[in-house]
Design a protein around this motif. Structure first.
Motif, short mmCIF file in Angstrom:
data_model
loop_
_atom_site.label_atom_id
_atom_site.label_comp_id
_atom_site.label_asym_id
_atom_site.label_seq_id
_atom_site.Cartn_x
_atom_site.Cartn_y
_atom_site.Cartn_z
N ASP A 145 84.82 -0.91 59.21
CA ASP A 145 83.49 -0.30 59.33
C ASP A 145 83.32 0.40 60.67
OD1 ASP A 145 82.30 -1.49 56.88
OD2 ASP A 145 82.71 -3.37 57.93
N LEU A 146 83.80 -0.24 61.74
CA LEU A 146 83.51 0.27 63.08
C LEU A 146 84.77 0.30 63.95
CD1 LEU A 146 80.24 -1.70 63.89
CD2 LEU A 146 80.41 0.76 63.43
N VAL A 147 84.88 1.38 64.71
CA VAL A 147 86.01 1.49 65.63
C VAL A 147 85.47 1.71 67.04
CG1 VAL A 147 88.21 2.65 66.06
CG2 VAL A 147 87.24 2.67 63.75
N PRO A 148 85.59 0.70 67.89
CA PRO A 148 85.09 0.90 69.26
C PRO A 148 86.00 1.85 70.02
CG PRO A 148 85.69 -1.41 68.85
CD PRO A 148 86.19 -0.61 67.70
N VAL A 149 85.43 2.93 70.51
CA VAL A 149 86.24 3.92 71.25
C VAL A 149 85.40 4.51 72.38
CG1 VAL A 149 87.90 4.73 69.51
CG2 VAL A 149 85.58 5.67 69.53
N GLY A 150 86.08 5.08 73.34
CA GLY A 150 85.41 5.86 74.37
C GLY A 150 85.09 7.24 73.78
N GLN A 151 84.28 7.98 74.50
CA GLN A 151 83.86 9.30 74.04
C GLN A 151 85.06 10.20 73.69
OE1 GLN A 151 80.52 9.64 73.79
NE2 GLN A 151 80.82 11.63 72.81
N ASP A 152 86.16 10.06 74.43
CA ASP A 152 87.31 10.95 74.23
C ASP A 152 88.00 10.75 72.88
OD1 ASP A 152 88.13 8.41 75.10
OD2 ASP A 152 90.05 9.20 75.84
N GLN A 153 87.81 9.57 72.26
CA GLN A 153 88.48 9.31 70.99
C GLN A 153 87.53 9.43 69.79
OE1 GLN A 153 91.82 8.58 70.32
NE2 GLN A 153 92.19 9.17 72.43
N LYS A 154 86.26 9.77 70.08
CA LYS A 154 85.26 9.80 69.01
C LYS A 154 85.67 10.79 67.90
CE LYS A 154 80.31 10.77 68.57
NZ LYS A 154 80.02 12.20 68.43
N GLN A 155 86.19 11.93 68.33
CA GLN A 155 86.56 12.97 67.37
C GLN A 155 87.64 12.47 66.39
OE1 GLN A 155 88.46 16.39 69.07
NE2 GLN A 155 87.33 17.82 67.76
N HIS A 156 88.51 11.60 66.90
CA HIS A 156 89.58 11.10 66.03
C HIS A 156 89.03 10.15 64.97
CE1 HIS A 156 92.63 11.99 69.47
NE2 HIS A 156 92.26 13.07 68.82
N LEU A 181 82.18 3.27 67.18
CA LEU A 181 81.23 2.47 67.95
C LEU A 181 81.47 2.88 69.40
CD1 LEU A 181 79.28 -0.06 68.06
CD2 LEU A 181 81.32 -1.45 68.36
N ILE A 182 80.60 3.76 69.89
CA ILE A 182 80.86 4.33 71.21
C ILE A 182 80.57 3.28 72.28
CG2 ILE A 182 80.22 6.14 72.87
CD1 ILE A 182 81.84 7.11 70.46
N GLN A 183 81.60 2.98 73.04
CA GLN A 183 81.44 1.97 74.07
C GLN A 183 80.81 2.61 75.29
OE1 GLN A 183 85.61 0.52 74.14
NE2 GLN A 183 84.71 -1.39 73.47
N SER A 184 79.91 1.86 75.91
CA SER A 184 79.25 2.43 77.08
C SER A 184 80.32 2.75 78.13
CB SER A 184 78.22 1.45 77.63
OG SER A 184 78.84 0.21 77.79
N GLU A 185 80.11 3.85 78.81
CA GLU A 185 81.11 4.29 79.78
C GLU A 185 81.32 3.21 80.84
OE1 GLU A 185 83.09 7.03 79.92
OE2 GLU A 185 82.33 7.42 77.89
N VAL A 186 82.56 2.84 81.02
CA VAL A 186 82.84 1.83 82.04
C VAL A 186 83.15 2.59 83.33
CG1 VAL A 186 84.38 -0.04 82.68
CG2 VAL A 186 83.85 0.37 80.29
N ALA A 187 82.53 2.14 84.43
CA ALA A 187 82.79 2.82 85.69
C ALA A 187 84.27 2.72 86.02
CB ALA A 187 81.96 2.16 86.79
N VAL A 188 84.81 3.79 86.55
CA VAL A 188 86.23 3.79 86.91
C VAL A 188 86.43 2.87 88.11
CG1 VAL A 188 88.05 5.23 87.89
CG2 VAL A 188 86.68 6.07 85.98
N VAL A 189 87.37 1.96 87.99
CA VAL A 189 87.67 1.06 89.10
C VAL A 189 88.62 1.79 90.06
CG1 VAL A 189 88.69 -1.17 89.73
CG2 VAL A 189 87.44 -0.93 87.56
N PRO A 190 88.26 1.88 91.33
CA PRO A 190 89.16 2.58 92.25
C PRO A 190 90.36 1.72 92.62
CG PRO A 190 87.25 1.77 93.45
CD PRO A 190 87.04 1.39 92.00
N GLY A 191 91.44 2.38 92.95
CA GLY A 191 92.63 1.68 93.44
C GLY A 191 92.58 1.59 94.95
N ILE A 192 93.64 1.07 95.55
CA ILE A 192 93.58 0.82 96.99
C ILE A 192 93.54 2.12 97.81
CG2 ILE A 192 94.60 -1.48 96.89
CD1 ILE A 192 97.22 -0.41 97.67
N ASP A 193 93.94 3.23 97.20
CA ASP A 193 93.85 4.51 97.93
C ASP A 193 92.57 5.28 97.59
OD1 ASP A 193 94.34 5.20 95.35
OD2 ASP A 193 96.14 6.41 95.75
N GLY A 194 91.71 4.70 96.77
CA GLY A 194 90.43 5.35 96.45
C GLY A 194 90.47 6.20 95.19
#
Ligand code: AMP
Length: 325
Positions: A145-156, A181-194
């Motif tokens: 019934d539902l496929v949880p995806v980010g906005q970039d995969q919605k079209q698929h 099932l569009i998942q709320s945008e998760v904030a990008v986690v920065p790495g040690i170099d930002g």
């Protein structure tokens, strides 16, 4: 009735980091705790093969991914986990759907268009064009019934629904029509170099790093050069942007205030981050150490048989509907 949800984990490397945890694994754990859903999770090893074309590495990645997901709290009693590759019906259905899909339909996929704009044709592989069809098969085989995806995969997922509708119109009701099932945008986690925490930038805090390695990495996190007495902006600070993932709302208010008051030193806040990360990864690493490859293989084998039963029934319906059986 519970909605049936499918989600994939793609073992394209053997290292999952803090960014993967907060950007992907945590969402899966939230899903398994949602009583409205019956969750299937498949290891999309056929999709991983698009990038990992080394047999030993691929086997290793699959095992590492499953173990880390389980160690992080994905519960095999609540999520039905199986490997896609041994179930031949995924590729069988891909063929049927390919025969019913116009080239222009695939040509308008954003992911393909972006890749085609970036690479010349001799660097592009056919999978890049076709993988949404395999993805549709992954979904349609299991009455999802539902496929949880980010906005970039919605079209698929929309393609999966469109091709299922087309099939049903032409051959009778065989497929359940899935929704994204569009998942709320998760904030990008920065790495040690930002930059975005990523394996390819080698800037990540690995979930299996030892405390010693974590200590070194946390010390290397890039900050500005403001002195202790300066007022600081937490939102532009890489240390804070990682630390906040581990803070309760109350702790967050206090930490933010320490940034905007005077007197916060980066050495101190890095030490606090280090403590939080070590506390967070310790139970994951403990559970990881108790899982072995044989247990994983047995689970995948047993679940693979069940998934195969479901998928083969669907293929039988498809084949009968189109006249192949
Ligand atoms: P990747 O490791 O790029 O294949 O990503 C696997 C999953 O982890 C995807 O759902 C990503 O969105 C998520 N992810 C990877 N890196 C990060 C990051 N730095 N911050 C948040 N999510 C991430």
């Amino acid at each position: 009735m519970k909605k049936r949800v499918i989600t994939a984990l793609t073992p394209s490397s053997d290292q999952l980091h803090i960014g993967n945890y907060f950007g992907a694994i945590k969402q899966m754990i939230d899903l398994q705790n949602n009583e409205d859903y019956e969750v299937l999770m498949f290891i999309s090893s056929l999709h991983a093969f698009t990038k990992v074309q080394d047999a030993a590495q691929l086997r290793h990645n699959i095992s590492m991914f499953v173990k880390i997901y389980l160690a992080c709290g994905v519960d095999p009693e609540r999520i039905f986990m199986f490997d896609q590759a041994p179930i031949a019906w995924h590729t069988q259905l891909t063929w049927i759907l390919s025969c019913m899909t116009h080239m222009w339909f695939m040509q308008r996929m954003h992911v393909y268009k972006d890749a085609a704009a970036k690479w010349t044709a001799d660097a592009l592989n056919v999978w890049m064009f076709c993988y949404p069809i395999l993805m549709a098969a992954d979904i349609l085989l299991y009455d999802i019934d539902l496929v949880p995806v980010g906005q970039d995969q919605k079209q698929h997922v929309e393609y999966a629904r469109d091709i299922a509708e087309k099939f049903n119109r032409q051959f009778g009701d065989v497929f359940v029509l899935p929704d994204a099932l569009i998942q709320s945008e998760v904030a990008v986690v920065p790495g040690i170099d930002g930059r975005k925490m990523s394996k390819s930038y080698d800037n990540f805090l690995w979930l299996l790093d030892t405390p010693e390695v974590l200590k070194k990495k946390v010390k290397l996190i890039v900050t500005d050069a403001l002195p202790i007495e300066a007022v600081k902006n937490p939102d532009t600070c890489n240390v804070y942007n990682i630390l906040k993932l581990f803070l309760s709302p109350e702790e967050d208010i206090i930490v933010r205030k320490r940034y905007t008051d005077w007197g916060l030193g980066y050495g101190v806040i890095k030490e606090e981050l280090y403590q939080k990360v070590v506390e967070f990864v310790a139970p994951i690493q403990h559970r990881f150490s108790q899982l072995d490859d044989t247990m994983i293989e047995q689970m995948l084998l047993a679940n693979g048989q069940k998934a195969n039963d479901i998928a083969s029934k669907k293929i039988e319906q498809v084949y009968k509907a189109v006249g192949l059986l």
